[in-house]
Write an enzyme that holds these catalytic residues in place. Structure first.
Site, PDB file in Angstrom:
ATOM      1  CD  GLU A 150      43.893 -45.255  -9.266  1.00 28.24           C
ATOM      2  OE1 GLU A 150      44.374 -46.197 -10.206  1.00 28.24           O
ATOM      3  OE2 GLU A 150      43.342 -44.203  -9.415  1.00 28.24           O
ATOM      4  CG  HIS A 183      52.067 -44.793 -16.621  1.00 23.60           C
ATOM      5  ND1 HIS A 183      51.954 -43.748 -17.603  1.00 23.60           N
ATOM      6  CD2 HIS A 183      51.160 -45.235 -16.534  1.00 23.60           C
ATOM      7  CE1 HIS A 183      50.881 -43.552 -17.862  1.00 23.60           C
ATOM      8  NE2 HIS A 183      50.084 -44.342 -17.197  1.00 23.60           N
TER       9      HIS A 183
END
Length: 359
Positions: free
Chosen positions: A89, A158
């Site tokens: 990322e 998450h």
């Protein structure tokens, strides 16, 4: 009755005339479009409209996206416009920011915004601040998008909502769509904006269909960033929310209406800049306010709304303290029953409304 008498006097068929008139007054039904398809259409149209636009992220190309949002785009536009990236990322967010500084308009997809923490330096320090630090010489027109907030059964790492995280940062615009119209209009507006925009979607909404008007399906349709929408008018209490929680508010409002309580439901659409004027106008009318969000309570979106109302003219119109309905102040549990108790439900909103109204 006057129209009926006139029709009889003129010898016309009055029933046929009245039916024809009613038929023409009926609004056409909208097309059912899922949030996933709305996003896919918006991406397709913006890639087609501007050759400077490109999409990058993990599995967005050959796999059609982890959630199939980019379905068919790689086959249509090829490797230069739709790019698969390594699982890094920080790396591909940096590529997106650099490309934006060089004049392109990248759309950077995070498989989940939880992974954006790996790239938060690129988002906050590079994307958000460069236009200011360059004295306005270097705009950064990049879109960071992907699913945000709690999904189902994916536990603590998450399930976080990043609305307050990114809404805290000057230099960023932050949008949070609820339905298909929001998703389509806000994404197109974000791509065309010259500022970095964070678009917080919700995984659980992707497969949900919504009736979408012909206007919203137009290629020229965009939703102004920074403007909220009143989804349901009411007079007794204002419910303010964003993303998936807007649907919960509307469900709660429907239940409460059967008991004579009319709630005005506001869909924020944009977290930053926030349309506080819309909320103030509603509070002046209803005199009561409840905020609803899936994120944690401390320093959250609801907390900011409370502060803005307290500091502004609408405070004098409140007949009761503002109540926040939020996610539980704990890391998200994995167990299904515990997870449900950590996320605001319709019953929690109903309870907060009745507590505010003291009924």
């Amino acid at each position: 009755m006057a129209a009926l008498r006139n029709a009889l006097c003129c010898g016309r068929n009055p029933v046929l005339g009245l039916l024809r008139r009613e038929f023409h007054r009926t609004a056409p039904a909208g097309l059912q479009v899922t949030v996933r398809d709305a996003l896919n259409q918006a991406l397709d149209e913006e890639l087609e409209r501007d050759e400077k636009v490109f999409l990058l992220g993990e599995e967005v190309a050959q796999y059609d996206g982890a959630y199939k949002v980019s379905r068919g785009l790689w086959k249509k536009y090829g490797d230069k416009r739709v790019m698969d990236t390594p699982i890094s990322e920080m790396g591909f967010a940096g590529i997106a920011v650099g490309a934006a500084m060089a004049g392109l308009r990248p759309i950077c997809e995070f498989m989940t915004f939880n992974f954006s923490m790996q790239a938060i330096d690129q988002v906050v320090n590079s994307a958000a601040k460069t236009h200011y630090m360059s004295a306005g010489l270097v705009p950064v027109p990049v879109v960071f998008r992907g699913p945000n907030g709690a999904s189902a059964g994916v536990a603590a790492q998450h399930s976080q909502c990043f609305a307050a995280w990114y809404g805290h940062c000057p230099g960023l615009k932050v949008v949070s769509p609820w339905n298909s119209e929001d998703a389509r209009g806000l994404l197109k507006a974000a791509v065309r904006d010259d500022n970095p925009v964070v678009m917080l979607e919700n995984e659980l909404m992707y497969s949900v269909p919504f009736e979408t008007s012909e206007e919203a399906l137009s290629k020229d349709f965009v939703i102004q960033i920074g403007k909220a929408k009143i989804e349901r008018p009411g007079s007794h209490l204002t419910l303010v929310s964003h993303s998936r929680s807007v649907g919960h508010c509307l469900e709660a409002a429907t239940v409460l209406a059967k008991e004579g309580i009319e709630c005005e439901v506001i869909n924020l659409r944009t977290i930053r800049p926030m349309d506080i004027g819309c909320i103030e106008t509603s509070v002046v009318k209803t005199n009561h306010l409840v905020t609803v969000e899936g994120g944690w309570p401390q320093f959250g979106v609801g907390a900011e709304i409370c502060a803005k109302i307290m500091e502004g003219p609408a405070f004098n119109y409140l007949d009761a303290p503002v109540i926040r309905v939020t996610g539980a102040d704990v890391p998200m549990p994995y167990a299904k029953t515990l997870e449900e108790n950590c996320i605001p439900q319709v019953k929690d909103i109903i309870f907060a409304v009745k507590k505010t109204l003291n009924v």
